[in-house]
Design a protein around this motif. Structure first.
Motif, PDB file in Angstrom:
ATOM      1  N   ILE A   6     108.446 -83.040 -76.371  1.00 24.31           N
ATOM      2  CA  ILE A   6     108.584 -84.305 -75.645  1.00 24.31           C
ATOM      3  C   ILE A   6     107.683 -84.185 -74.425  1.00 24.31           C
ATOM      4  N   GLU A   7     106.744 -85.114 -74.296  1.00 27.45           N
ATOM      5  CA  GLU A   7     105.753 -84.993 -73.229  1.00 27.45           C
ATOM      6  C   GLU A   7     105.473 -86.356 -72.607  1.00 27.45           C
ATOM      7  N   ILE A   8     105.346 -86.375 -71.295  1.00 21.44           N
ATOM      8  CA  ILE A   8     104.955 -87.595 -70.588  1.00 21.44           C
ATOM      9  C   ILE A   8     103.617 -87.321 -69.918  1.00 21.44           C
ATOM     10  N   GLU A   9     102.643 -88.146 -70.268  1.00 26.02           N
ATOM     11  CA  GLU A   9     101.324 -88.030 -69.661  1.00 26.02           C
ATOM     12  C   GLU A   9     100.861 -89.422 -69.292  1.00 26.02           C
ATOM     13  N   GLY A  10     100.581 -89.619 -68.008  1.00 27.80           N
ATOM     14  CA  GLY A  10     100.227 -90.958 -67.543  1.00 27.80           C
ATOM     15  C   GLY A  10     101.424 -91.872 -67.720  1.00 27.80           C
ATOM     16  N   ASP A  11     101.230 -92.953 -68.407  1.00 27.72           N
ATOM     17  CA  ASP A  11     102.303 -93.912 -68.666  1.00 27.72           C
ATOM     18  C   ASP A  11     102.740 -93.894 -70.132  1.00 27.72           C
ATOM     19  N   THR A  12     102.569 -92.750 -70.792  1.00 23.43           N
ATOM     20  CA  THR A  12     102.907 -92.647 -72.209  1.00 23.43           C
ATOM     21  C   THR A  12     103.832 -91.468 -72.466  1.00 23.43           C
TER      22      THR A  12
END
Length: 191
Positions: A180-186
């Motif tokens: 599970i990864e959050i990068e920027g707004d995604t």
């Protein structure tokens, strides 16, 4: 041409007629009251047009989850700062807010009814601490849950006995993903 395409074209033609009539009314030497009545009518029909066309433009305004070629599910951040996904549960599409603070997959009473569960027939034996206080919870088993083409059977979940605006996709379901990864707004969910 399908029936919905014909209805859309007819609707747009009618909308064009109303907009054109505004220009005709504005040019004529009518009383101020008639001009304002015409303007209000156009505002009303414009609002109706916006509501009718919302489904066509909502993907641009509120982008939805996307299945990438590598099997990763990409979820854009919504305008309200939340990540929202849609799961198919027992044949019904149910929108969820991704909530890593929730320990379980939690259905609102409305969403429970949507998937065929009668919330009034459940035994609310559990309790959950939420930001709004303690709420009663009932355990259920969902026959079929699908996200990104992956179908899972007999998925444990809870139904919230209190008021809840949206269902929550908590850690019991999110733990099924390897990453599970959050990068920027995604938000990216990878199996």
């Amino acid at each position: 041409m399908t029936g919905s395409s014909f209805a859309s074209i007819l609707y747009l033609v009618l909308l064009g007629c109303f907009i054109g009539s505004y220009f005709l009314v504005a040019r004529q030497n009518l009383g101020k009251t008639m001009q304002q009545a015409a303007i209000w009518a156009l505002i009303f029909f414009g609002a109706v047009a916006a509501a009718a066309l919302w489904s066509d433009v909502s993907d641009e305004v509120m982008p939805r989850q996307n299945l990438a070629s590598d099997g990763t599910i990409e979820v854009p951040r919504g305008f309200d700062g939340h990540y929202r996904v849609t799961l198919e549960i027992d044949g019904a599409e149910v929108p969820f807010i991704v909530d890593t603070g929730a320990s379980d997959l939690v259905l609102s009473r409305d969403d429970a009814m949507r998937v065929g569960i009668d919330p009034d027939a459940l035994a609310y034996l559990g309790r959950a601490q939420t930001a709004n206080g303690t709420v009663p919870m009932a355990r259920v088993v969902l026959d079929r849950v699908s996200l990104g083409g992956v179908v899972e059977r007999d998925v444990g979940a809870s139904v919230n006995g209190g008021d809840m605006d949206a269902s929550l996709l908590g850690m019991s379901y999110l733990a099924r993903f390897g990453r599970i990864e959050i990068e920027g707004d995604t938000l990216s969910l990878t199996r």
